[in-house]
Design a protein around this motif. Sequence first.
Motif, PDB file in Angstrom:
ATOM      1  N   SER A   1       0.806  -1.218   0.000  1.00  0.00           N
ATOM      2  CA  SER A   1       0.000   0.000   0.000  1.00  0.00           C
ATOM      3  C   SER A   1       0.846   1.279   0.000  1.00  0.00           C
ATOM      4  N   LEU A   2       2.127   1.166   0.316  1.00  0.00           N
ATOM      5  CA  LEU A   2       2.981   2.357   0.313  1.00  0.00           C
ATOM      6  C   LEU A   2       3.566   2.644  -1.060  1.00  0.00           C
TER       7      LEU A   2
ATOM      8  N   ALA B   1       2.457   3.170  -4.171  1.00  0.00           N
ATOM      9  CA  ALA B   1       1.979   4.246  -5.043  1.00  0.00           C
ATOM     10  C   ALA B   1       2.540   5.599  -4.590  1.00  0.00           C
ATOM     11  N   MET B   2       2.585   5.785  -3.276  1.00  0.00           N
ATOM     12  CA  MET B   2       3.111   7.044  -2.738  1.00  0.00           C
ATOM     13  C   MET B   2       4.609   7.162  -3.016  1.00  0.00           C
ATOM     14  N   GLN B   3       5.332   6.064  -2.830  1.00  0.00           N
ATOM     15  CA  GLN B   3       6.770   6.081  -3.107  1.00  0.00           C
ATOM     16  C   GLN B   3       7.039   6.353  -4.585  1.00  0.00           C
TER      17      GLN B   3
ATOM     18  N   VAL C   1       5.120   8.064  -6.715  1.00  0.00           N
ATOM     19  CA  VAL C   1       4.870   9.476  -7.022  1.00  0.00           C
ATOM     20  C   VAL C   1       6.034  10.331  -6.536  1.00  0.00           C
ATOM     21  N   LEU C   2       6.514  10.054  -5.314  1.00  0.00           N
ATOM     22  CA  LEU C   2       7.649  10.826  -4.778  1.00  0.00           C
ATOM     23  C   LEU C   2       8.881  10.663  -5.670  1.00  0.00           C
ATOM     24  N   PHE C   3       9.107   9.424  -6.105  1.00  0.00           N
ATOM     25  CA  PHE C   3      10.262   9.171  -6.974  1.00  0.00           C
ATOM     26  C   PHE C   3      10.153   9.968  -8.272  1.00  0.00           C
TER      27      PHE C   3
ATOM     28  N   GLU D   1       8.442  12.635  -8.960  1.00  0.00           N
ATOM     29  CA  GLU D   1       8.543  14.081  -8.741  1.00  0.00           C
ATOM     30  C   GLU D   1       9.990  14.511  -8.489  1.00  0.00           C
TER      31      GLU D   1
ATOM     32  N   THR E   1       5.578  17.993 -10.889  1.00  0.00           N
ATOM     33  CA  THR E   1       4.617  17.849  -9.802  1.00  0.00           C
ATOM     34  C   THR E   1       3.425  17.042 -10.301  1.00  0.00           C
ATOM     35  N   VAL E   2       3.157  15.945  -9.637  1.00  0.00           N
ATOM     36  CA  VAL E   2       1.994  15.125  -9.986  1.00  0.00           C
ATOM     37  C   VAL E   2       0.777  15.728  -9.292  1.00  0.00           C
ATOM     38  N   GLY E   3      -0.201  16.128 -10.060  1.00  0.00           N
ATOM     39  CA  GLY E   3      -1.402  16.735  -9.491  1.00  0.00           C
ATOM     40  C   GLY E   3      -2.556  15.746  -9.430  1.00  0.00           C
ATOM     41  N   ASN E   4      -3.661  16.190  -8.844  1.00  0.00           N
ATOM     42  CA  ASN E   4      -4.792  15.253  -8.708  1.00  0.00           C
ATOM     43  C   ASN E   4      -5.363  14.856 -10.067  1.00  0.00           C
TER      44      ASN E   4
ATOM     45  N   LEU F   1      -3.805  11.520 -11.285  1.00  0.00           N
ATOM     46  CA  LEU F   1      -3.837  10.336 -10.427  1.00  0.00           C
ATOM     47  C   LEU F   1      -4.516   9.117 -11.045  1.00  0.00           C
TER      48      LEU F   1
ATOM     49  N   PHE G   1       0.129   5.351 -14.333  1.00  0.00           N
ATOM     50  CA  PHE G   1       1.184   4.688 -13.557  1.00  0.00           C
ATOM     51  C   PHE G   1       1.211   3.179 -13.789  1.00  0.00           C
TER      52      PHE G   1
END
Lengths: 75, 387
Positions: free
Chosen positions: A30-31, A33-35, A37-39, A41, A47-50, A53, A58
């Motif tokens: 579950s982590l 997708a967040m990792q 996006v951070l990578f 960016e 900047t990945v915006g809403n 998403l 991805f």
Amino acid sequence: MKIRDFLGRFFGDYQLRDDEDIFGVGFVNSLFAMQLVLFIEKEFGITVGNEDLSLANFRSIGAMAELIERKRSGG
Amino acid sequence: MALPEAQSPVEPPENQQQRLARCRALIEREIRPRADACDAEGRLPDELPVMLGREGLCGLVVPEGQGGRPVDPITYGLIHEQLGAACAATRAVLTVHDMVAAAIGRWASPEQQADWLPRMARGETLGAFALTEPEVGSDAKAIRTEAVRSGDGFSLHGSKRWITAGQIAHLFLVLARCDEKPTAFLIPRGTPGLTIEPLAPPLGLRAAMLAELHFADCRIPAGWMLGPVGSGLNHVAAAALDLGRYGVAWGCVGLIRACLEAATRRARTRVQFDVPIREHQLIQGLIAEMAVDLKAARELAMAAGRLRQSGDPDGVIATCTAKYFAARAAMHAGQTAVQILGAEGCAAGSPVQRYLRDAKVMEIIEGSNQLQQVMIATDALQRQGRL
């Protein structure tokens, strides 16, 4: 190549194709997708915006490359 | 008075130092003196959010352009350390407020941001994060609350439980299934169909104003959705919980420090067998364990902070690691502090028994210790090429 290197940490020896669904092969938690996006960016200076998403952006190495290219060209 | 070795040894970036000093002074003046009474009564002062907002503490993650007074991750952590040492319940309420504000700042539409963030920064609108349900905790993707399409908007059905600040929050970030996909919504208090039931103060964080939320045909416009359908868990909630874990990690550092300060104070003044108990080696052993845990927890939290500051994806696991270690160490420090204070530590109104109860909750919230272990182990195995 940078995307493939980053994904290699999660996918180990598994050889991902550029169009392969990275969420469909069952290696991520579950982590992830967040990792991811951070990578993207940090590595590509975007900047990945809403509005970005959508899972389609991805789903594969190729889709992420297209998103990055689109964002860099101001699209 | 704090021991020199128990003070935060790492200075924040220069431009944040004055801000941090003002926040620390405010916390010591307004929050710490009320903490035991809040714990006993199981509630926070009504005026707290606006007071904190006036001092800028409600806008720590809100952009300046939206009326916030943002700080860098290290300064954010050091403020939460101070809050954690003073009143863990106040820290918890501010953390969930920040989780909602950060989610709005990151993923909301410009209209939603303009609508909510300035009010949140002022403390006039307090945010609360509504993910957990009566039957759903760690397995967040199993949420049952449903957002059914209805006319131009949605109708929500379901319940949320253990919602920190639920009794006093003005705005809820609610996770619900929409088209069978986890999706986030911003739902203000007072929306018809939403009822709020206060929960009795639990074991720890007793003043965190917990509530259960019930949605019964709660009709909301489409514009209250936060982010696209399906982004609720992997992006909106994941990022909010990541910030929450970071706040909890630093709050636990504060708890450990508070335990160490209380225990060493007692060890200097309590005389048994004709000497202060600090001279007994078994007491020294207990104090040494707390001192080492404090330094280790703070270093892990700082390491996470540095990675977050640079936007490094490794900051996510570093935050899990810091939260896991600090929560476990806070629980140990709470037990040790109560042990050293003896009957005085067990007495009603003693801060150390509050620290112990609060530390137990820290091992559960924002992902239990066991869930953190799964994340940390998975990352370690991936780095070793075993997965």
